[in-house]
Enzyme design. Structure first.
Site, PDB file in Angstrom:
ATOM      1  N   GLY A   8      21.228  -6.041 -16.127  1.00 19.73           N
ATOM      2  CA  GLY A   8      20.467  -7.240 -15.834  1.00 19.73           C
ATOM      3  C   GLY A   8      21.301  -8.482 -16.059  1.00 19.73           C
ATOM      4  CG  ASN A   9      20.706 -11.960 -13.779  1.00 16.88           C
ATOM      5  OD1 ASN A   9      21.767 -12.010 -13.174  1.00 16.88           O
ATOM      6  ND2 ASN A   9      19.546 -11.831 -13.164  1.00 16.88           N
ATOM      7  CB  VAL A  12      24.345  -3.787 -19.879  1.00 12.71           C
ATOM      8  CG1 VAL A  12      24.539  -2.444 -19.171  1.00 12.71           C
ATOM      9  CG2 VAL A  12      25.087  -4.888 -19.153  1.00 12.71           C
ATOM     10  N   GLY A 108      16.706  -7.255  -5.102  1.00 13.94           N
ATOM     11  CA  GLY A 108      17.431  -6.850  -6.303  1.00 13.94           C
ATOM     12  C   GLY A 108      17.170  -5.408  -6.670  1.00 13.94           C
ATOM     13  CB  ALA A 109      19.399  -2.824  -8.141  1.00 14.33           C
ATOM     14  CG  ASP A 110      15.887  -6.402 -11.038  1.00 12.97           C
ATOM     15  OD1 ASP A 110      16.054  -6.571  -9.816  1.00 12.97           O
ATOM     16  OD2 ASP A 110      15.734  -7.356 -11.827  1.00 12.97           O
ATOM     17  NE  ARG A 111      11.736  -8.996  -7.020  1.00  8.35           N
ATOM     18  CZ  ARG A 111      11.552 -10.058  -6.252  1.00  8.35           C
ATOM     19  NH1 ARG A 111      12.589 -10.756  -5.818  1.00  8.35           N
ATOM     20  NH2 ARG A 111      10.333 -10.410  -5.895  1.00  8.35           N
TER      21      ARG A 111
END
Length: 259
Positions: A8-9, A12, A108-111
């Site tokens: 994440g921003n 990790v 985004g990969a997280d979403r």
């Protein structure tokens, strides 16, 4: 075992899975300059504490919203585990669900991981709220298609902006208000009320508008580090699922292995 890495921003998160069972998780500050060797010194010690040999790690998957971090994490995987990692959203680890937005590659990969995991765990139309560096609101239909969403500043970003752009306001911690009063009698309480209850009002208002637009019964799923804090002060969530992104990585890795 699977080593899942969520970049994440802000942090990790490394997570160890045995099948779909989450066995351990560790968190380190995100720094794209951190080398594979630096990750290894930290991670191998933590694996040792858990009694896990590096040879027990059979698969590694990375999900990242920080592209610059991928190279060094790949070095970690290949040098210390002799595994070429899967990258969420690419090749064998492609999403394999409909992304119904103007620019699907911009999701985004997280979403995407949240959408994947939530559809696997919950029935019907869903709205996922992820409390991260930014707070995201994502709409997933009953077929598992990603339909779009909202990006808002995270509550800590909002607080940083408030403190950083004023000369005399102090830095405060985000915490549960002591009571439901919205009239503060000192500066710190007034700031907390403004940031916390303002955020609750924003969140509830946006979710109500999303539900109206969807037009069907919709379940609300909250995830991210601050989800539990807000869950105690609103009845809008049907479930709080703190490990949704990590579970999405485990599901994606499982599908890639069987492909």
């Amino acid at each position: 075992m699977l080593l899942a890495v969520d970049v994440g921003n802000t942090n990790v998160v490394f997570a160890l899975f045995d099948g779909r069972e989450l066995k351990a998780r560790w968190r380190i500050a995100t720094d794209p300059r951190r080398t594979g060797d630096e990750y290894a010194v930290w991670l191998l010690q933590l694996l040792n504490v858990e009694g896990v040999e590096r040879s027990q790690i059979k698969q590694i998957i990375l999900g990242t919203v920080v592209p610059r971090a991928v190279h060094n994490l790949t070095v970690l995987s290949e040098k210390y585990f002799q595994i070429t990692p899967l990258i969420a959203g690419i090749d064998k680890a492609c999403w394999n669900f409909q992304i119904d937005v103007d620019e699907p590659r911009s999701l985004g990969a997280d979403r995407a991981l949240n959408a994947l995991a939530a559809h696997a765990k919950y029935d019907g139309d869903l709205i996922i709220v992820d409390f991260g560096t930014a707070t995201t609101f994502d709409a997933i239909d009953f077929n598992g298609a990603y339909k779009g969403g909202i990006i808002a500043p995270g509550i800590n970003l909002s607080l940083d902006a408030l403190v950083g752009k004023t000369a005399m306001l102090p830095r405060i911690a985000i915490e549960s208000p002591r009571d439901d009063s919205v009239i503060g009698t000192n500066t710190e309480d007034q700031m907390l009320i403004g940031v916390f209850w303002g955020y609750v009002a924003m969140m509830e208002g946006l979710i109500a508008k999303m539900r109206d637009q969807i037009g069907r019964e919709t379940r609300m799923i909250a995830t991210g580090g601050l989800a539990i804090l807000f869950d105690n002060h609103t009845e809008i969530f049907d479930a709080v699922d703190a490990d949704l992104t990590l579970e999405g990585l485990a599901i994606l890795a499982e599908r890639a292995e069987s492909a």
